[in-house]
Write an enzyme that holds these catalytic residues in place. Structure first.
Site, mmCIF file in Angstrom:
data_model
loop_
_atom_site.group_PDB
_atom_site.id
_atom_site.type_symbol
_atom_site.label_atom_id
_atom_site.label_comp_id
_atom_site.label_asym_id
_atom_site.label_seq_id
_atom_site.Cartn_x
_atom_site.Cartn_y
_atom_site.Cartn_z
ATOM 1 N N CYS A 49 0.856 -1.407 -0.275
ATOM 2 C CA CYS A 49 0.214 0.060 -0.068
ATOM 3 C C CYS A 49 0.872 1.270 -0.152
ATOM 4 C CB CYS A 49 -0.954 0.011 1.213
ATOM 5 S SG CYS A 49 -2.196 -1.365 1.171
ATOM 6 N N ASP B 248 -6.693 -12.144 -0.974
ATOM 7 C CA ASP B 248 -7.132 -11.661 -2.439
ATOM 8 C C ASP B 248 -7.745 -12.839 -3.045
ATOM 9 O OD1 ASP B 248 -6.500 -9.246 -1.312
ATOM 10 O OD2 ASP B 248 -5.203 -8.875 -3.017
#
Length: 827
Positions: A44, A285
């Site tokens: 991120c 994910d």
């Protein structure tokens, strides 16, 4: 013998599972296989390293293979790609990418943490060297090196999601001209369109080229430059392209092993995070999860849920029976001057599920401040919450410059614990002026939601108001009521609105029609709510407050007239006024004040200044620059230039009109723009002239008020008026005076009515509208037809005898309209 757990993949899911599992079981053999060179890094943070916000590359690397071995005794193997799973044998085949060696590894438990990868559709020209995706450390290194080596000046970002917009901000910060291209009609899919509009506005104010509702057809390359051809045939020239279209689950291994997948390729797991194959688990994910609010299956690729899934799975592998209850998709992003956060379902999703507004769900949309307004640095905060008739919170979205993260977290916590809007209203939260208000914005969301469910407050959304304004058939069914102060109305007014400041409302209720729908508005919604309470308790049953106030409404129409700011450090190369010595400048600090605070302070300060003096105003309210531009035009003052320093907006204003020094695009206008006509005469020709002048002014976009008094009232009388019981004298007046526009006569050459008939015939032959047609046109144009109540009383005329749509008021209303006009006629 100790069990053996093999984990495929690192980063959030894999590395967290490994570390937690070691803390729970010191004896277990743990092997982690990663096909890349990095097992745990801050993905991120990658855009911020590219933008030089994060200076050190090493700061992104959270764990190394050696550190994992030393601290957790985990066998970490990088550059090791699992190429096949053999479930029946409880084995996997592994390829050493550097040597090419292939070997088998046994397991007791297998964890799939293979994550996801960026989508790269088969678009012609997409494989060029200057087209990138950003997903890992090598991607970051390639992008950063390319920008430096090629001296990139222009970048096109395909996709307006989290990564795309974070990259837009960081590339822009490097001085690169950025174009964002998004196929949908908005950026940031988790947000509803009106909330995304706030982001659109701010991106454009930061000089980002934003193209919505258009997709990429092909990439055409010539040297180091690329032409991006869009489906609309628009061509964008750029030096580099970043693809941020979305992600797909890395589930090919699972598919080959016969593990059940959903339609989108996500690995299906149970509440214990086990796949359809015994002994094989999955996190992150790659998996299909449950949406915490709707209970539907969903793919939510976020780091937070991946870490929590990993912790739960590790505990289960150590012997626990914990369940993962799903994800709400709580997320936050920094996008230029704004922070944007969301949780749960949005309104688009509710509608796609067949839910109906005001039946299945309700909306609370409010404007608040990040902390106490009197403490410096308070910034605006727009909050939207969705809830059902029982008060269950379905989702929320928040956008602002400060305080967004803790408010979305508070809302997510209440939702996660099964709280409702009532618990939200009752939350006791920490308060001190630098941090919040005594009634925190999330408390206010609860208060407003409770008011809605209790019937104390009703709202109309910005698009619903626009639909009303566009529907000519409904013009006479509602009144838009501006309850702001006079100075605010100089800055902005919704077309066709009536102006009664909140402080005057109780004394002017008779100016409003109780049979019409009343739509009060103010800057942010607080005064209009107070207006609603006054109206409802005085017999007005159809009242709806404009949600978010005029500040939000203006943001929904930002493209219809906005001021684009230039960064302060770039101002010297642009066209500027002559140098202004500091000693000639008065300074006004409005930072922390929200609309209409800065405008009121400017007005008070300018009023004390001499003609030609200069005022330097600083404000943190993002709407200030557009508002002050309009205020200067309305008041005859000159906006000289606009700058920006971080979160502060700096405006230089010269008192009075000095057009030679005005910033390009600034026009000085008259303070009053309205036209007011007193129609005293009841003669056909004079009333005709009145309506011709009024319609002409209205066609130029000017507000027009026609005040009918004494004989002029006859023009407003209905020809089919009902029988009304009156005193004898009133009846005599009614009998002796013309009953409606068709009975009016010429002031001269009437000749027993023959002259009037001839005039009407000539008008018809020459295609001149009749008086009745002119009156209808006036009403459709929003011209105010005001009947003088004092004259009505003297002449014995009642409201039942006058046309629909006529207002009833006294001389104060005329004088108020005259104050806002630059033309006043007595006919």
């Amino acid at each position: 013998m100790a069990k053996k757990t093999v984990i495929i993949g690192g980063v959030a899911g894999g590395a967290t599972t490994a570390a937690r599992l070691r803390r729970r079981d010191e004896s277990m053999q743990i092997v982690m296989l990663e096909r890349g060179d990095y097992i745990s890094y801050a993905n991120c943070g990658l855009p911020y390293y590219i933008g030089d916000v994060i200076k050190s590359r090493d700061a992104l690397l959270l764990q190394t293979p050696q550190a994992m071995k030393d601290k957790f005794n985990i066998d970490v193997r990088v550059s090791s790609e699992v190429i096949k799973i053999l479930p029946e044998e409880k084995k996997i085949k592994v390829k050493n990418i550097k040597t090419g060696e292939i070997y088998e590894e046994t397991y007791d438990n297998l964890v799939l943490a293979t994550g996801s990868s960026p989508i790269k559709p088969p678009i012609p020209g997409i494989d060029a060297d200057n087209i990138f995706t950003l997903w890992n450390i090598p991607d970051t290194d390639h992008i950063k090196a390319y920008i430096a080596e090629k001296k990139v000046r222009r970048a096109a970002i395909i996709g307006g999601g989290f990564i795309g917009l974070e990259m837009a901000e960081n590339l822009h910060g490097l001085g690169i001209e950025v174009t964002v291209i998004e196929m949908q009609n908005q950026v940031m899919a988790p947000f509803d369109p009106e909330m995304a509009n706030l982001i659109h506005e701010n991106m454009k104010n930061n000089q980002v080229n934003l193209i919505l509702g258009d997709g990429v057809k092909a990439f055409h390359h010539q040297g180091n430059a690329t032409k991006v051809e869009l489906t609309s045939k628009t061509v964008v020239e750029t030096d580099m392209v970043l693809l941020s279209i979305g992600v797909h689950a890395n589930s090919e291994l699972a598919k080959q092993a016969g593990i059940a997948l959903n339609q989108r390729g996500g690995v299906i797991v149970d509440e214990y995070l086990q796949t359809s194959m015994p002994g094989i688990y999955a996190v992150g994910d790659v998996i299909e999860t449950v949406h915490y609010v709707s209970k539907d299956k969903a793919m939510i690729p976020l780091a937070g849920p991946a870490n929590k899934q990993a912790r739960i799975l590790a505990d289960n592998l150590a012997g626990d029976k914990k369940t993962y209850k799903g994800s709400m998709g709580t997320a936050v992003a920094k996008i230029f001057d704004l922070n944007a956060a969301s949780v749960g379902l949005n309104e688009k999703q509710l509608k796609s599920m067949g839910k109906v507004k005001h039946q299945d769900y309700y909306v609370a949309l409010i404007n608040q401040k990040s902390h106490a307004g009197y403490y410096p640095g308070a910034a605006s905060l727009t909050l939207k919450m969705l809830f059902d008739k029982d008060g269950k919170i379905l989702g929320g979205q928040m956008i602002g410059q400060d305080g967004v993260d803790k408010r979305i977290d508070t809302l997510a916590a209440v939702m996660g614990l099964g709280g409702t809007i009532y618990e939200l209203a009752e939350l006791e939260l920490a308060y001190a002026p630098p941090f919040s208000s005594a009634k925190d914005p999330v408390n206010m969301l609860g208060f407003v939601a409770e008011n809605i469910l209790c019937g104390l407050e009703s709202f109309i959304e910005w698009d619903e108001l626009d639909a009303l304004l566009a529907d000519e058939r409904k013009k006479q069914e509602y009144t838009i009521l501006d309850v702001t102060e006079d100075i605010e109305r100089m800055v902005f007014a919704i077309p066709g609105s009536r102006h009664i400041p909140l402080g005057q409302l109780r004394g002017r209720l008779d100016e409003l029609d109780r049979n019409k729908r009343i739509i009060p508005y103010c800057a942010v919604g607080i005064r209009s709510y107070n207006a609603e309470r006054i109206l409802r308790q005085n017999g007005f049953n159809k009242v709806a407050v404009l949600a978010g106030g005029s500040s939000f409404y203006k943001s929904m129409h930002y493209d219809e007239g906005r001021t684009v700011l230039k960064a302060a450090q770039k101002e010297e190369s642009e066209e500027e006024p002559d140098y202004i010595p500091d000693r000639e400048i008065k300074v006004l600090d409005c930072c922390g004040l929200q609309c209409p605070g800065p405008i009121i302070k400017v007005y008070e300060t300018i009023s004390q200044m001499q003609e030609g003096e200069i005022l330097k105003v600083s404000a943190t309210d993002m709407g200030f620059t557009a508002d002050i531009d309009c205020w200067c035009r309305q008041t005859g003052n000159t906006r000289m230039k606009t700058e920006r320093h971080d979160k502060e907006y700096i405006v230089f204003i010269r008192k009075g009109a000095q057009s030679g020094h005005a910033e390009k695009g600034t026009k000085v206008m008259d303070t009053q723009q309205g036209k007011t006509l007193i129609v005293f005469s009841g003669d056909l020709d004079k009333v005709l002239a009145s309506f011709i002048i009024a319609n002409g002014a209205a066609s130029m976009g000017k507000p027009v008020t026609m005040f009918f008094t004494f004989w002029g009232l006859n023009a407003l009388r209905r020809s089919d008026a009902p029988s009304v019981k009156k005193p004898f004298m009133d009846k005599m007046f009614g009998f002796m005076t013309p009953k409606g526009s068709k009975k009016l006569k010429l002031s001269r050459l009437n000749m027993g009515g023959m002259g009037t008939a001839m005039m009407k015939k000539v008008m018809k032959d020459k295609n001149v509208d009749s008086l009745e047609a002119l009156m209808q046109q006036a009403m459709k144009s929003g011209i105010r037809l005001v009947a003088c109540t004092m004259s009505m009383d003297i002449m014995g005329i009642t409201k039942e005898e006058l046309l629909e749509g006529v207002e009833y008021a006294g001389v104060a209303t005329y004088l108020g309209a005259a104050e806002e006009s630059n033309v006043n006629l007595f006919i």
